[in-house]
Design a protein around this motif. Structure first.
Motif, PDB file in Angstrom:
ATOM      1  N   TYR A  24      -0.012   4.188   1.697  1.00  0.00           N
ATOM      2  CA  TYR A  24       0.948   4.932   0.623  1.00  0.00           C
ATOM      3  C   TYR A  24      -0.250   5.921  -0.284  1.00  0.00           C
ATOM      4  O   TYR A  24       0.259   6.893  -0.689  1.00  0.00           O
ATOM      5  CB  TYR A  24       1.903   4.059  -0.170  1.00  0.00           C
ATOM      6  CG  TYR A  24       2.776   3.462   0.632  1.00  0.00           C
ATOM      7  CD1 TYR A  24       4.076   4.082   0.831  1.00  0.00           C
ATOM      8  CD2 TYR A  24       2.543   2.139   1.285  1.00  0.00           C
ATOM      9  CE1 TYR A  24       4.824   3.735   1.625  1.00  0.00           C
ATOM     10  CE2 TYR A  24       3.774   1.735   2.223  1.00  0.00           C
ATOM     11  CZ  TYR A  24       5.077   2.460   2.270  1.00  0.00           C
ATOM     12  OH  TYR A  24       5.871   1.812   3.015  1.00  0.00           O
ATOM     13  N   ILE A  25      -1.312   5.190  -0.717  1.00  0.00           N
ATOM     14  CA  ILE A  25      -1.887   5.952  -1.527  1.00  0.00           C
ATOM     15  C   ILE A  25      -2.593   7.134  -0.944  1.00  0.00           C
ATOM     16  O   ILE A  25      -2.895   8.088  -1.716  1.00  0.00           O
ATOM     17  CB  ILE A  25      -3.067   4.969  -2.175  1.00  0.00           C
ATOM     18  CG1 ILE A  25      -3.539   5.415  -3.723  1.00  0.00           C
ATOM     19  CG2 ILE A  25      -3.909   4.479  -1.423  1.00  0.00           C
ATOM     20  CD1 ILE A  25      -2.584   5.590  -4.735  1.00  0.00           C
ATOM     21  N   ARG A  26      -2.959   6.804   0.201  1.00  0.00           N
ATOM     22  CA  ARG A  26      -3.497   8.131   0.907  1.00  0.00           C
ATOM     23  C   ARG A  26      -2.557   9.059   1.232  1.00  0.00           C
ATOM     24  O   ARG A  26      -2.934  10.344   1.239  1.00  0.00           O
ATOM     25  CB  ARG A  26      -4.330   7.618   2.185  1.00  0.00           C
ATOM     26  CG  ARG A  26      -5.427   6.937   1.962  1.00  0.00           C
ATOM     27  CD  ARG A  26      -6.148   6.197   3.227  1.00  0.00           C
ATOM     28  NE  ARG A  26      -7.221   5.287   2.862  1.00  0.00           N
ATOM     29  CZ  ARG A  26      -7.635   4.216   3.815  1.00  0.00           C
ATOM     30  NH1 ARG A  26      -7.118   4.393   5.030  1.00  0.00           N
ATOM     31  NH2 ARG A  26      -8.831   3.789   3.459  1.00  0.00           N
ATOM     32  N   LYS A  27      -1.490   8.965   1.813  1.00  0.00           N
ATOM     33  CA  LYS A  27      -0.526   9.814   2.142  1.00  0.00           C
ATOM     34  C   LYS A  27       0.588  10.331   1.251  1.00  0.00           C
ATOM     35  O   LYS A  27       0.971  11.335   1.533  1.00  0.00           O
ATOM     36  CB  LYS A  27       0.040   9.241   3.606  1.00  0.00           C
ATOM     37  CG  LYS A  27      -0.939   8.911   4.547  1.00  0.00           C
ATOM     38  CD  LYS A  27      -0.274   8.506   5.748  1.00  0.00           C
ATOM     39  CE  LYS A  27      -1.395   8.201   6.858  1.00  0.00           C
ATOM     40  NZ  LYS A  27      -1.007   7.619   8.107  1.00  0.00           N
ATOM     41  N   ILE A  28       0.687   9.495   0.067  1.00  0.00           N
ATOM     42  CA  ILE A  28       1.643  10.122  -0.738  1.00  0.00           C
ATOM     43  C   ILE A  28       0.956   9.665  -2.149  1.00  0.00           C
ATOM     44  O   ILE A  28       1.187   8.818  -2.857  1.00  0.00           O
ATOM     45  CB  ILE A  28       2.871   9.355  -0.892  1.00  0.00           C
ATOM     46  CG1 ILE A  28       3.507   9.001   0.619  1.00  0.00           C
ATOM     47  CG2 ILE A  28       4.084   9.703  -1.941  1.00  0.00           C
ATOM     48  CD1 ILE A  28       4.541   8.143   0.592  1.00  0.00           C
ATOM     49  N   PRO A  29      -0.208  10.643  -2.341  1.00  0.00           N
ATOM     50  CA  PRO A  29      -1.096  10.665  -3.582  1.00  0.00           C
ATOM     51  C   PRO A  29       0.054  10.567  -4.984  1.00  0.00           C
ATOM     52  O   PRO A  29      -0.497   9.706  -6.044  1.00  0.00           O
ATOM     53  CB  PRO A  29      -1.829  11.841  -3.610  1.00  0.00           C
ATOM     54  CG  PRO A  29      -1.712  12.065  -2.146  1.00  0.00           C
ATOM     55  CD  PRO A  29      -0.429  11.783  -1.709  1.00  0.00           C
ATOM     56  N   GLY A  30       0.969  10.993  -4.937  1.00  0.00           N
ATOM     57  CA  GLY A  30       1.945  10.935  -6.257  1.00  0.00           C
ATOM     58  C   GLY A  30       2.513   9.481  -6.497  1.00  0.00           C
ATOM     59  O   GLY A  30       3.089   9.357  -7.604  1.00  0.00           O
ATOM     60  N   ILE A  31       2.298   8.953  -5.607  1.00  0.00           N
ATOM     61  CA  ILE A  31       3.106   7.463  -5.618  1.00  0.00           C
ATOM     62  C   ILE A  31       2.515   6.788  -6.874  1.00  0.00           C
ATOM     63  O   ILE A  31       2.964   5.881  -7.742  1.00  0.00           O
ATOM     64  CB  ILE A  31       2.915   6.718  -4.417  1.00  0.00           C
ATOM     65  CG1 ILE A  31       4.019   5.321  -4.420  1.00  0.00           C
ATOM     66  CG2 ILE A  31       1.469   6.082  -4.177  1.00  0.00           C
ATOM     67  CD1 ILE A  31       4.268   4.576  -3.345  1.00  0.00           C
TER      68      ILE A  31
END
Length: 270
Positions: free
Chosen positions: A69-76
């Protein structure tokens, strides 16, 4: 829907002004006798205030890991600031399906994610340590895991979601290492029947969990999600169910997670 979109637009501007902390930690599993990595995202205010925070657990899919999630959705990460929540992304291993495998004693991820991790997070972070302030969601295999764990551990979780979830994997007996976790379907159909989300529903009462389920209309899991939705309607279980254009990919999930976190924030604030 207009209110939701407007709120998300306001948040998109807010997200650029804060700096959530992203840490990779290891949490030991007594059930599996090993430490497993996990990402924990805390809001910027966590450094300066003594307040306690709700927690959302976010599960990855098959072949993924704790860092997806942190790699592929940085805005999370910034969503932790927007909603003043702790986000926890555990590792579910390669194809665990978040089960306590009946055929492989080294794979006990129901116990690990459903019990051990929440207990550890509550001990080491300033959480609001009650089910009313814990939610769990995930994508694909993780969508199955989130609903499966929440229904079976309602003392731990008060809300649950699924994004493109594999909520009934029996139509796919040769896929995603399921036979390694449950035994071959032709020989161990009872293991499969006992561990699909749709067969956990007898343990669910109306409003015992806040539920949000979504799936893209071109997703290969759309049929099993529609069947789950129908079963919930027949059982009289309140839930939010969303179908919209999309496939089984990160474009869909990058959008979906925003709706899920908005939903959980409203639940926590009730």
């Amino acid at each position: 829907m207009k209110y939701l979109i407007g709120t998300l637009l306001v948040l998109s501007g807010f997200l650029t002004t804060k700096a959530a902390s992203v840490d990779t930690i290891a949490i030991f599993s007594n059930a599996m006798h090993r430490s497993i990595k996990c990402v924990v995202i805390t809001p910027d205010s966590y450094k300066d205030k003594e307040q306690r925070y709700p927690v959302v657990y976010i599960l990855h899919g098959y072949s993924g890991n704790y860092a997806d999630y942190i790699r592929k959705i940085p805005g999370i990460a910034a969503m932790a600031d927007a909603y003043q929540e702790i986000l926890v992304c555990p590792d579910g291993a390669y194809g665990s399906w978040y089960l306590d495998s009946p055929v492989d004693s080294t794979m006990r991820f129901e116990t690990y994610v459903g019990k051990e991790i929440p207990a550890w997070i509550d001990q080491h972070y300033r959480t609001k340590a009650s089910r009313q302030y814990r939610a769990i969601t995930g994508l694909s295999m993780g969508g199955h895991g989130a609903l499966y764990l929440a229904i079976r551990h309602q003392d731990t979780f008060g809300a649950a979601g699924s994004m493109s979830g594999g909520v009934d994997f029996r139509p796919f007996p040769n896929n995603w290492d399921l036979a390694l976790r449950l035994g071959a379907y032709k020989d161990h159909a009872d293991n499969w029947d006992k561990n699909v989300v749709v067969n956990q529903l007898p343990g669910l009462k109306n409003d015992s969990l806040a539920l949000i389920i979504d799936c893209g209309v071109k997703d290969f899991f759309i049929d099993v999600n529609r069947q789950l939705h129908q079963r919930l309607l027949e059982q009289g279980i309140n839930h939010d169910y969303i179908e919209r254009p999309g496939e089984h990919n990160w474009d869909y999930w990058s959008n979906s997670i925003m709706y899920q976190l908005f939903y959980f924030n409203r639940y926590f604030r009730k």
